[in-house]
Write an enzyme that holds these catalytic residues in place. Structure first.
Site, mmCIF file in Angstrom:
data_model
loop_
_atom_site.group_PDB
_atom_site.id
_atom_site.type_symbol
_atom_site.label_atom_id
_atom_site.label_comp_id
_atom_site.label_asym_id
_atom_site.label_seq_id
_atom_site.Cartn_x
_atom_site.Cartn_y
_atom_site.Cartn_z
ATOM 1 C CB CYS A 129 -22.487 27.887 6.077
ATOM 2 S SG CYS A 129 -23.358 26.304 6.198
ATOM 3 C CG HIS A 239 -17.997 26.130 6.348
ATOM 4 N ND1 HIS A 239 -18.278 26.944 7.414
ATOM 5 C CD2 HIS A 239 -19.117 25.396 6.129
ATOM 6 C CE1 HIS A 239 -19.508 26.719 7.845
ATOM 7 N NE2 HIS A 239 -20.047 25.789 7.073
ATOM 8 C CD GLU A 241 -15.239 28.837 7.966
ATOM 9 O OE1 GLU A 241 -16.012 27.994 8.465
ATOM 10 O OE2 GLU A 241 -15.478 29.397 6.868
#
Length: 312
Positions: A129, A239, A241
């Protein structure tokens, strides 16, 4: 904490250590990888910079350990951190690219990684990001971000024609590729993007290979995944994660098994890149005293489920 800048390690010795590992990744892998994560600015009463725990867990699930790369440090500190770690992760967030401690730290590690990789010393960088965005900024020297209606959404991605020849995806399991292209497994949390037309008309297209794009809610196409052509540098606007480690109910995040598998694949890939680096700390004690476990972690039980490491 014992900081490396207080150790009897000269800049010359640090650089020599970087150079002495050149070429060793071809004959053996480093199965004790340590990855640095850049801390970013905050106005919290807990500290002046922070790292979300989600990024730490993301790397740990793939078999890496984490060292925080703190802000507002002398250049010698960043040279040491790069010399003793096996890669850098630039996390998501929202800070100034012109005045933040994060931007200053990123410039130091980016320039050093370019020099080392050009000299044959394998050292990967991953940007998520904002981390991806600052990689683009550092590549061209100007801010090419444009507003997009892309905040708080999970989408599949649109692969570019040559994605299957990329380092990042050429060995990906077929089910992971299917999830990425057909299911909302990539969480987007950004209001600015690198538009495809801007990417293709700038220096970015000669430095990075475009691997995927997305369209925002208004149909504007932006870059969502890249890898550098000549360096082990990787960037995602989304993202990977969050599916496993971010439980804020205000975010549109896919937590199903397919989204988790995508995140695990991306983490495994980057850590496998870090294993090709033979960098290491000069001693086990120095390694132990610089790992992120030495720093304070704060959990917010207010329903947001945020958890951060803070640094003064």
């Amino acid at each position: 904490m014992i900081y490396l800048t207080r150790q009897a390690v000269t800049l010359t010795a640090v650089w020599l250590l970087c150079m002495c590992v050149t070429g060793r990744h071809a004959s053996s892998l480093n199965n004790r990888p340590i990855i640095g994560i850049l801390a970013q600015d905050t106005r919290s009463s807990y500290g002046s910079t922070y790292i979300p725990v989600t990024y730490v867990k993301y790397l740990q699930q793939a078999g890496a350990r984490v060292v925080p790369i703190r802000g507002n440090q002398p250049e010698e500190y960043y040279k040491e951190m790069v010399a003793f770690t096996n890669g850098i992760l630039l996390p998501g967030g929202a800070v100034s690219f012109a005045t933040s401690q994060f931007a200053r730290s990123a410039k130091f590690v980016w320039d050093m990684a370019l020099k080392m990789n050009s000299a044959g010393d394998y050292y990967p960088i991953w940007g998520t990001c904002m981390g991806f965005q600052i990689m683009c900024n550092l590549t061209v020297g100007v801010n090419l971000l444009r507003p997009t209606d892309s905040n708080n959404a999970s989408w599949p991605i649109d692969f570019s024609p040559d994605y299957s020849q990329s380092r990042l995806f050429k060995n990906a399991p077929t089910d992971v590729i299917e999830y990425l292209t057909t299911e909302p497994v990539t969480q987007n949390q950004h209001s600015y993007s690198i538009l495809t037309k801007v990417f293709e008309s700038s220096k970015l297209s000669s430095f990075f290979t475009k691997l995927s794009t997305n369209k925002d809610r208004k149909g504007t196409e932006f870059i969502s995944t890249v890898e550098a052509k000549k360096y082990p540098f990787y960037g995602v606007q989304w993202h990977p994660e969050k599916s496993s480690f971010n439980w804020n109910p205000n975010y549109v995040i896919n937590h199903d098994a397919h989204a988790v598998a995508v995140g695990q694949y991306m983490a495994n890939f980057f850590v496998s890149e870090a294993r090709k680096s033979a960098h290491h700390f000069p001693s086990v004690k120095m390694e132990a005293t610089n790992l992120i476990q030495n720093y304070k972690k704060v959990y917010f039980s207010d329903g947001t489920f945020f958890e951060n490491y803070y640094f003064d």
